[in-house]
Design a protein around this motif. Sequence first.
Motif, short mmCIF file in Angstrom:
data_model
loop_
_atom_site.label_atom_id
_atom_site.label_comp_id
_atom_site.label_asym_id
_atom_site.label_seq_id
_atom_site.Cartn_x
_atom_site.Cartn_y
_atom_site.Cartn_z
N ALA A 38 -29.80 8.08 -22.60
CA ALA A 38 -29.84 6.66 -22.91
C ALA A 38 -28.80 6.36 -23.98
O ALA A 38 -29.06 6.49 -25.17
N GLU A 40 -26.36 3.58 -25.57
CA GLU A 40 -26.08 2.15 -25.61
C GLU A 40 -24.58 1.96 -25.46
O GLU A 40 -23.78 2.61 -26.13
N LEU A 41 -24.20 1.06 -24.57
CA LEU A 41 -22.79 0.85 -24.31
C LEU A 41 -22.19 -0.11 -25.33
O LEU A 41 -22.64 -1.24 -25.47
N THR A 42 -21.18 0.37 -26.02
CA THR A 42 -20.41 -0.49 -26.90
C THR A 42 -19.52 -1.36 -26.02
O THR A 42 -19.37 -1.08 -24.82
N GLN A 101 -21.52 9.32 -21.03
CA GLN A 101 -22.71 9.42 -20.21
C GLN A 101 -23.15 10.86 -19.97
O GLN A 101 -24.22 11.10 -19.42
#
Length: 102
Positions: A38, A40-42, A101
């Motif tokens: 998991a 978090e995408l910047t 990822q």
Amino acid sequence: MKLRILSIAFAAVLLAACGSTKSTAVASAPAAVETAPAVELTPELAEGKNLYENSCAKCHKLYEPTKFSKEEWQPILVRMQKKAKLDDVKMASITNYIHSQL
């Protein structure tokens, strides 16, 4: 008459092939979701994801980043950069997204 029988047989085979589903793909999907990190995408990683999805899916299905290791991704990305005609900045963004990822 033979042509008509062959045409009907071909149509039946085509319909049967299109109607089949793979149950193993459905069974393996939840496991991949559960084990996926998991992260978090910047905004930069989201841009890389967007480039990956839009540039790569033009020619083939998308692979989950976790399908390959960093070492396995490297030659794939180099080869695909040339085919997709992506510049180094866009390729770095895609590479960063995939590595994030793993």
